[in-house]
Motif scaffolding. Structure first.
Motif, PDB file in Angstrom:
ATOM      1  N   PRO A  49       0.713  -1.338  -0.029  1.00  0.00           N
ATOM      2  CA  PRO A  49       0.116  -0.057   0.113  1.00  0.00           C
ATOM      3  C   PRO A  49       0.746   1.356   0.000  1.00  0.00           C
ATOM      4  CG  PRO A  49      -0.885  -1.430   1.529  1.00  0.00           C
ATOM      5  CD  PRO A  49       0.264  -2.030   1.125  1.00  0.00           C
ATOM      6  N   GLY A  53      -7.144  -3.170  -8.406  1.00  0.00           N
ATOM      7  CA  GLY A  53      -8.125  -4.019  -7.444  1.00  0.00           C
ATOM      8  C   GLY A  53      -7.776  -5.569  -7.448  1.00  0.00           C
ATOM      9  N   ASP A 111     -16.130 -13.087   2.894  1.00  0.00           N
ATOM     10  CA  ASP A 111     -16.162 -11.694   2.889  1.00  0.00           C
ATOM     11  C   ASP A 111     -17.327 -10.953   2.224  1.00  0.00           C
ATOM     12  OD1 ASP A 111     -15.602  -8.830   3.162  1.00  0.00           O
ATOM     13  OD2 ASP A 111     -13.599  -9.083   2.725  1.00  0.00           O
ATOM     14  N   GLU A 128     -18.010  -7.994   1.815  1.00  0.00           N
ATOM     15  CA  GLU A 128     -17.822  -6.738   1.081  1.00  0.00           C
ATOM     16  C   GLU A 128     -16.981  -7.051  -0.136  1.00  0.00           C
ATOM     17  OE1 GLU A 128     -15.525  -3.813   3.637  1.00  0.00           O
ATOM     18  OE2 GLU A 128     -17.012  -4.354   5.017  1.00  0.00           O
ATOM     19  N   ARG A 129     -16.791  -8.195  -0.594  1.00  0.00           N
ATOM     20  CA  ARG A 129     -15.930  -8.533  -1.876  1.00  0.00           C
ATOM     21  C   ARG A 129     -16.973  -8.414  -2.952  1.00  0.00           C
ATOM     22  NH1 ARG A 129     -11.550 -11.223  -2.896  1.00  0.00           N
ATOM     23  NH2 ARG A 129     -11.437 -11.550  -0.643  1.00  0.00           N
ATOM     24  N   ARG A 186     -10.774  -6.858  -5.619  1.00  0.00           N
ATOM     25  CA  ARG A 186     -11.113  -5.966  -4.641  1.00  0.00           C
ATOM     26  C   ARG A 186     -11.589  -4.566  -5.405  1.00  0.00           C
ATOM     27  NH1 ARG A 186     -12.748  -7.273   0.804  1.00  0.00           N
ATOM     28  NH2 ARG A 186     -11.474  -9.045   1.262  1.00  0.00           N
ATOM     29  N   VAL A 187     -12.003  -3.561  -4.634  1.00  0.00           N
ATOM     30  CA  VAL A 187     -12.215  -2.303  -5.124  1.00  0.00           C
ATOM     31  C   VAL A 187     -10.773  -1.708  -5.122  1.00  0.00           C
ATOM     32  CG1 VAL A 187     -13.097  -0.077  -4.689  1.00  0.00           C
ATOM     33  CG2 VAL A 187     -14.582  -2.060  -3.956  1.00  0.00           C
ATOM     34  N   SER A 247      -9.320   0.832  -4.828  1.00  0.00           N
ATOM     35  CA  SER A 247      -9.059   1.848  -3.783  1.00  0.00           C
ATOM     36  C   SER A 247      -8.814   1.062  -2.423  1.00  0.00           C
ATOM     37  CB  SER A 247      -9.964   2.848  -3.622  1.00  0.00           C
ATOM     38  OG  SER A 247     -11.306   2.474  -3.012  1.00  0.00           O
ATOM     39  N   ASP A 248      -9.200  -0.244  -2.368  1.00  0.00           N
ATOM     40  CA  ASP A 248      -8.996  -1.019  -1.251  1.00  0.00           C
ATOM     41  C   ASP A 248      -7.753  -1.897  -1.274  1.00  0.00           C
ATOM     42  OD1 ASP A 248      -9.369  -1.758   1.498  1.00  0.00           O
ATOM     43  OD2 ASP A 248     -11.290  -2.594   1.105  1.00  0.00           O
ATOM     44  N   ALA A 270      -6.853  -4.474   1.700  1.00  0.00           N
ATOM     45  CA  ALA A 270      -7.856  -5.426   1.760  1.00  0.00           C
ATOM     46  C   ALA A 270      -7.212  -6.742   0.910  1.00  0.00           C
ATOM     47  CB  ALA A 270      -9.295  -5.264   1.778  1.00  0.00           C
TER      48      ALA A 270
END
Length: 191
Positions: free
Chosen positions: A25, A41, A69, A71-72, A92-93, A95-96, A99
């Motif tokens: 990150p 992502g 998960d 949120e996936r 993933r998104v 921006s994440d 994660a």
């Protein structure tokens, strides 16, 4: 390292340190600021498949853990490349990134703690710039190092870009010094 190792010029490889993945990150922030590449992502883990129930169970558990998960956006995908290696792709998104790195770390850790660390080959995270150029930061499990991979059309690579990215993220990540170990990962999931 013993006396004979020193005399014979043998060196021991760096032990794998999966926690180095958590440097991605901060490297991504540097990469965006200095070179305009942002995370896609997508990231993946590559490993040699082993036949047997124990390995299948660990692989299924890792997939189930990540797919649990809520949120996936998409399920984790397994695929096999032309060389017979297995890839696990996580999305993933963009921006994440933390994660996504957590996903890759969890898979690596599950395989390592199950006794299958020697089967781990690499993990990678994909990036793109405004021009649509692809880039991956690849973590070599057995070396404990990263290297950039910038594929071009026709199984060619942008060596100049790779060297530039090495200089850009060299303060954030432990970069593989032996350029011969910067293996091409053509068609890798996550690129």
């Amino acid at each position: 390292m013993g006396f004979l190792d020193i005399l014979l010029g043998r060196t021991r490889p760096a032990p794998p340190d999966l926690d180095r993945l958590f440097g991605l990150p901060s490297a991504a922030v540097t990469l965006e600021a200095a070179a305009g590449f942002v995370p896609t992502g997508q990231g993946s883990v590559c490993f040699t498949t082993v036949e047997g129930t124990a390995f299948d169970e660990i692989r299924q558990e890792a997939g189930a853990l990540l797919n649990a998960d809520t949120e996936r956006d998409a399920t984790v995908e397994f695929s096999r490349d032309e060389y017979g290696y297995t890839w696990l792709l996580s999305r993933r998104v963009p921006s994440d990134l933390p994660a996504l790195v957590g996903d890759l770390h969890a898979v690596n850790t599950a395989l390592e703690s199950g006794g299958f660390g020697p089967q781990l080959l690499c993990s990678l995270v994909g990036f793109r710039d405004a021009e649509g150029r692809a880039l991956a930061l690849v973590y070599l499990y057995k070396r404990g190092t990263f290297y950039p991979f910038a594929p071009l059309q026709g199984k060619k690579r942008d060596n100049a870009l790779e060297l530039r990215i090495r200089a850009v993220v060299g303060e954030d990540l432990r970069i593989e010094q032996d350029l011969e170990r910067w293996f091409p990962v053509w068609g890798a999931p996550g690129l």
